[in-house]
Enzyme design. Structure first.
Site, mmCIF file in Angstrom:
data_model
loop_
_atom_site.group_PDB
_atom_site.id
_atom_site.type_symbol
_atom_site.label_atom_id
_atom_site.label_comp_id
_atom_site.label_asym_id
_atom_site.label_seq_id
_atom_site.Cartn_x
_atom_site.Cartn_y
_atom_site.Cartn_z
ATOM 1 N N GLN A 116 2.648 9.992 1.470
ATOM 2 C CA GLN A 116 4.077 9.364 1.452
ATOM 3 C C GLN A 116 4.773 9.777 0.319
ATOM 4 O O GLN A 116 5.971 9.452 0.036
ATOM 5 C CB GLN A 116 3.754 7.756 1.373
ATOM 6 C CG GLN A 116 3.251 7.688 2.633
ATOM 7 C CD GLN A 116 3.121 6.067 2.862
ATOM 8 O OE1 GLN A 116 2.196 5.100 2.475
ATOM 9 N NE2 GLN A 116 4.221 5.203 3.270
ATOM 10 N N HIS A 170 -2.777 7.205 7.064
ATOM 11 C CA HIS A 170 -2.042 8.271 6.243
ATOM 12 C C HIS A 170 -2.680 9.591 5.831
ATOM 13 O O HIS A 170 -2.137 10.423 6.024
ATOM 14 C CB HIS A 170 -1.341 7.415 5.145
ATOM 15 C CG HIS A 170 -0.040 6.997 5.391
ATOM 16 N ND1 HIS A 170 1.045 7.521 6.150
ATOM 17 C CD2 HIS A 170 0.055 5.633 5.486
ATOM 18 C CE1 HIS A 170 1.947 6.411 6.216
ATOM 19 N NE2 HIS A 170 1.629 5.125 5.788
ATOM 20 N N GLY A 217 0.826 -1.155 0.044
ATOM 21 C CA GLY A 217 -0.245 -0.093 0.054
ATOM 22 C C GLY A 217 0.770 1.248 -0.082
ATOM 23 O O GLY A 217 2.028 1.276 0.378
ATOM 24 N N CYS A 266 6.161 -0.040 7.263
ATOM 25 C CA CYS A 266 5.406 1.244 6.619
ATOM 26 C C CYS A 266 6.709 1.791 5.347
ATOM 27 O O CYS A 266 7.868 1.636 5.821
ATOM 28 C CB CYS A 266 5.126 2.434 7.551
ATOM 29 S SG CYS A 266 4.658 3.948 6.738
ATOM 30 N N LEU A 267 6.412 1.883 4.313
ATOM 31 C CA LEU A 267 7.467 2.496 3.359
ATOM 32 C C LEU A 267 8.060 3.671 3.922
ATOM 33 O O LEU A 267 9.133 4.213 3.527
ATOM 34 C CB LEU A 267 6.993 2.638 1.948
ATOM 35 C CG LEU A 267 6.562 1.220 1.239
ATOM 36 C CD1 LEU A 267 5.732 1.647 -0.010
ATOM 37 C CD2 LEU A 267 7.604 0.244 1.143
ATOM 38 N N HIS A 273 -4.384 0.974 7.320
ATOM 39 C CA HIS A 273 -2.986 1.598 7.560
ATOM 40 C C HIS A 273 -2.874 2.882 6.726
ATOM 41 O O HIS A 273 -2.578 3.927 6.954
ATOM 42 C CB HIS A 273 -2.078 0.815 7.291
ATOM 43 C CG HIS A 273 -0.718 1.055 7.398
ATOM 44 N ND1 HIS A 273 0.217 0.830 8.217
ATOM 45 C CD2 HIS A 273 0.108 1.738 6.372
ATOM 46 C CE1 HIS A 273 1.556 1.369 7.873
ATOM 47 N NE2 HIS A 273 1.482 2.193 6.985
ATOM 48 N N GLU A 274 -3.371 2.712 5.187
ATOM 49 C CA GLU A 274 -3.353 3.875 4.320
ATOM 50 C C GLU A 274 -4.476 5.049 4.525
ATOM 51 O O GLU A 274 -3.976 6.140 4.383
ATOM 52 C CB GLU A 274 -3.517 3.095 3.090
ATOM 53 C CG GLU A 274 -2.417 2.059 2.660
ATOM 54 C CD GLU A 274 -0.859 2.496 2.755
ATOM 55 O OE1 GLU A 274 -0.765 3.889 2.484
ATOM 56 O OE2 GLU A 274 -0.335 1.655 3.063
#
Length: 173
Positions: free
Chosen positions: A51, A141, A46, A95-96, A137-138
């Site tokens: 991000q 963000h 994701g 997380c990226l 999670h996304e």
């Protein structure tokens, strides 16, 4: 198609509430395509617009992990959570924007979301297991929340310090 740089925590843009996408335009389509390619390249399941430094309510995800299985890229514009299960699931999240750091987070096991697709139409789907975790999670963000915000202050500070060190090391090249 462009791979976009992924912001690393701590970055003030990752803590901002994102603005709704006004209209599904070719630019939004191009952003979504860039985000999917960036996510696959990372690799991740994701990626949310903040991000990559775009403070708009959009995220992409594809939780198909089986070898050889067809990808299922999804683009969710202006998503809303319309229902969550009482049953929860604890999953080790990463997380990226917080590379190589993982921690267990408990979230609803199932979640229903409504969103606008790249086709300009409203969609609604119920997700479970990894799809539900990724969607939540996304979605977080888009509201300026990171998975480490679910952790205790000591663990959160430890991860934040590691990320500050990583950013310094990368800046030195």
């Amino acid at each position: 198609m462009t791979l976009r740089p992924i912001l690393i925590h701590p970055d003030p843009r990752l803590k901002k509430v994102c603005a709704p996408v006004e209209a599904v335009t070719p630019e939004i389509g191009a952003l979504a395509e860039d985000m999917l390619q960036t996510m696959y390249d990372a690799p991740g399941v994701g990626l949310a617009a903040p991000q990559v430094g775009v403070l708009q309510r959009l995220f992409v995800m594809d939780c198909v992990k089986e070898e050889g299985a067809a990808r299922r890229p999804m683009v969710l514009i202006n998503p809303e959570i319309t229902w969550t299960s009482e049953e929860t699931n604890t999953y080790e999240e990463g997380c990226l924007s917080i590379p190589d750091q993982y921690a267990e987070v408990t979230r609803p096991k199932r979640v229903r979301m409504a969103w606008t697709g790249l086709d300009g139409k409203r969609h609604e789907e119920e997700f479970d297991d990894l799809w539900a975790i990724c969607a939540q999670h996304e979605f977080d963000h888009l509201n300026g929340k990171l998975f480490i915000d679910y952790l205790g202050p000591m663990k959160r500070q430890m991860i934040t310090r590691r990320m500050e060190k990583l950013k310094r090391e990368r800046a030195r090249g």
